[in-house]
Design a protein around this motif. Sequence first.
Motif, PDB file in Angstrom:
ATOM      1  N   VAL A  12     -30.812   6.169  18.432  1.00  0.00           N
ATOM      2  CA  VAL A  12     -32.241   5.952  18.193  1.00  0.00           C
ATOM      3  C   VAL A  12     -33.108   6.776  19.145  1.00  0.00           C
ATOM      4  O   VAL A  12     -34.320   6.709  19.092  1.00  0.00           O
ATOM      5  CB  VAL A  12     -32.652   4.454  18.259  1.00  0.00           C
ATOM      6  N   ASN A  13     -32.442   7.565  19.999  1.00  0.00           N
ATOM      7  CA  ASN A  13     -33.139   8.397  20.988  1.00  0.00           C
ATOM      8  C   ASN A  13     -34.057   7.520  21.857  1.00  0.00           C
ATOM      9  O   ASN A  13     -35.193   7.860  22.138  1.00  0.00           O
ATOM     10  CB  ASN A  13     -33.932   9.500  20.288  1.00  0.00           C
ATOM     11  N   ALA A  14     -33.519   6.370  22.258  1.00  0.00           N
ATOM     12  CA  ALA A  14     -34.301   5.390  23.010  1.00  0.00           C
ATOM     13  C   ALA A  14     -34.620   5.892  24.410  1.00  0.00           C
ATOM     14  O   ALA A  14     -33.808   6.556  25.043  1.00  0.00           O
ATOM     15  CB  ALA A  14     -33.543   4.069  23.087  1.00  0.00           C
ATOM     16  N   GLU A  15     -35.816   5.558  24.858  1.00  0.00           N
ATOM     17  CA  GLU A  15     -36.240   5.867  26.225  1.00  0.00           C
ATOM     18  C   GLU A  15     -36.248   4.606  27.074  1.00  0.00           C
ATOM     19  O   GLU A  15     -36.103   4.669  28.281  1.00  0.00           O
ATOM     20  CB  GLU A  15     -37.666   6.438  26.219  1.00  0.00           C
ATOM     21  N   SER A  16     -36.451   3.469  26.409  1.00  0.00           N
ATOM     22  CA  SER A  16     -36.629   2.214  27.134  1.00  0.00           C
ATOM     23  C   SER A  16     -35.860   1.091  26.462  1.00  0.00           C
ATOM     24  O   SER A  16     -35.507   1.170  25.283  1.00  0.00           O
ATOM     25  CB  SER A  16     -38.112   1.832  27.180  1.00  0.00           C
ATOM     26  N   ILE A  17     -35.630   0.044  27.247  1.00  0.00           N
ATOM     27  CA  ILE A  17     -34.995  -1.172  26.750  1.00  0.00           C
ATOM     28  C   ILE A  17     -35.909  -2.342  27.104  1.00  0.00           C
ATOM     29  O   ILE A  17     -36.298  -2.494  28.260  1.00  0.00           O
ATOM     30  CB  ILE A  17     -33.621  -1.399  27.407  1.00  0.00           C
ATOM     31  N   LYS A  18     -36.261  -3.110  26.086  1.00  0.00           N
ATOM     32  CA  LYS A  18     -37.013  -4.342  26.340  1.00  0.00           C
ATOM     33  C   LYS A  18     -36.029  -5.492  26.289  1.00  0.00           C
ATOM     34  O   LYS A  18     -35.299  -5.644  25.311  1.00  0.00           O
ATOM     35  CB  LYS A  18     -38.122  -4.543  25.315  1.00  0.00           C
ATOM     36  N   ILE A  19     -35.971  -6.273  27.373  1.00  0.00           N
ATOM     37  CA  ILE A  19     -35.116  -7.450  27.438  1.00  0.00           C
ATOM     38  C   ILE A  19     -36.019  -8.660  27.229  1.00  0.00           C
ATOM     39  O   ILE A  19     -36.922  -8.904  28.018  1.00  0.00           O
ATOM     40  CB  ILE A  19     -34.402  -7.538  28.800  1.00  0.00           C
ATOM     41  N   SER A  20     -35.803  -9.376  26.133  1.00  0.00           N
ATOM     42  CA  SER A  20     -36.625 -10.540  25.794  1.00  0.00           C
ATOM     43  C   SER A  20     -35.775 -11.794  25.917  1.00  0.00           C
ATOM     44  O   SER A  20     -34.681 -11.869  25.353  1.00  0.00           O
ATOM     45  CB  SER A  20     -37.149 -10.436  24.363  1.00  0.00           C
ATOM     46  N   VAL A  21     -36.298 -12.778  26.638  1.00  0.00           N
ATOM     47  CA  VAL A  21     -35.583 -14.037  26.857  1.00  0.00           C
ATOM     48  C   VAL A  21     -36.370 -15.170  26.202  1.00  0.00           C
ATOM     49  O   VAL A  21     -37.547 -15.358  26.492  1.00  0.00           O
ATOM     50  CB  VAL A  21     -35.426 -14.309  28.375  1.00  0.00           C
ATOM     51  N   ALA A  22     -35.707 -15.895  25.301  1.00  0.00           N
ATOM     52  CA  ALA A  22     -36.326 -17.054  24.635  1.00  0.00           C
ATOM     53  C   ALA A  22     -35.238 -17.854  23.937  1.00  0.00           C
ATOM     54  O   ALA A  22     -34.273 -17.279  23.423  1.00  0.00           O
ATOM     55  CB  ALA A  22     -37.382 -16.605  23.625  1.00  0.00           C
ATOM     56  N   ASP A  23     -35.389 -19.163  23.902  1.00  0.00           N
ATOM     57  CA  ASP A  23     -34.503 -20.054  23.137  1.00  0.00           C
ATOM     58  C   ASP A  23     -33.023 -19.843  23.443  1.00  0.00           C
ATOM     59  O   ASP A  23     -32.205 -19.758  22.523  1.00  0.00           O
ATOM     60  CB  ASP A  23     -34.751 -19.888  21.634  1.00  0.00           C
ATOM     61  N   LYS A  24     -32.677 -19.708  24.721  1.00  0.00           N
ATOM     62  CA  LYS A  24     -31.282 -19.526  25.158  1.00  0.00           C
ATOM     63  C   LYS A  24     -30.634 -18.281  24.571  1.00  0.00           C
ATOM     64  O   LYS A  24     -29.415 -18.207  24.409  1.00  0.00           O
ATOM     65  CB  LYS A  24     -30.451 -20.769  24.841  1.00  0.00           C
ATOM     66  N   LYS A  25     -31.459 -17.303  24.209  1.00  0.00           N
ATOM     67  CA  LYS A  25     -30.983 -16.012  23.697  1.00  0.00           C
ATOM     68  C   LYS A  25     -31.618 -14.898  24.523  1.00  0.00           C
ATOM     69  O   LYS A  25     -32.731 -15.043  25.046  1.00  0.00           O
ATOM     70  CB  LYS A  25     -31.373 -15.807  22.229  1.00  0.00           C
ATOM     71  N   VAL A  26     -30.900 -13.785  24.607  1.00  0.00           N
ATOM     72  CA  VAL A  26     -31.412 -12.597  25.285  1.00  0.00           C
ATOM     73  C   VAL A  26     -31.332 -11.463  24.273  1.00  0.00           C
ATOM     74  O   VAL A  26     -30.252 -11.146  23.770  1.00  0.00           O
ATOM     75  CB  VAL A  26     -30.571 -12.244  26.532  1.00  0.00           C
ATOM     76  N   LYS A  27     -32.490 -10.883  23.956  1.00  0.00           N
ATOM     77  CA  LYS A  27     -32.518  -9.804  22.971  1.00  0.00           C
ATOM     78  C   LYS A  27     -32.804  -8.480  23.678  1.00  0.00           C
ATOM     79  O   LYS A  27     -33.764  -8.376  24.438  1.00  0.00           O
ATOM     80  CB  LYS A  27     -33.587 -10.072  21.912  1.00  0.00           C
TER      81      LYS A  27
END
Length: 128
Positions: free
Chosen positions: A39-54
């Motif tokens: 995806v030619n990603a530059e960044s990673i967003k780590i989202s924490v909610a409802d006992k899940k990490v996205k």
Amino acid sequence: TNSEVIKRGFNEIEFGDADVEFIITSDDVKHLNKMISLVNAESIKISVADKKVKFTLFSKKTSNTFEEVYDAENTSGAEFDINITKDTFAMLPADNYRISAKEEGIVRLSMIREDDSVVSIYIAEENG
């Protein structure tokens, strides 16, 4: 970001209690790095909610994204997002890691090792 944590010297980081902890395997690391490239990603967003990490891999230049969800092992119940550069994951050796994160924007990646040595990498949230 808690600047006091960042100012400390080598081996002096006081991380304290994490707001979330989860495990990624060596296969997860390989897969994330493959998807960062695709995806030619530059960044990673780590989202924490409802006992899940996205993890959301994204590029600001394109609309390409990729999402992967992990189960949190321990969580304070706080919901938050942390944005980090993809560079740390691109340099990680494929191994199993316990990832701990604090709402203030600090992430610790601890290699899960069979011997008594401790290898931890600390990342601060990127600005902008």
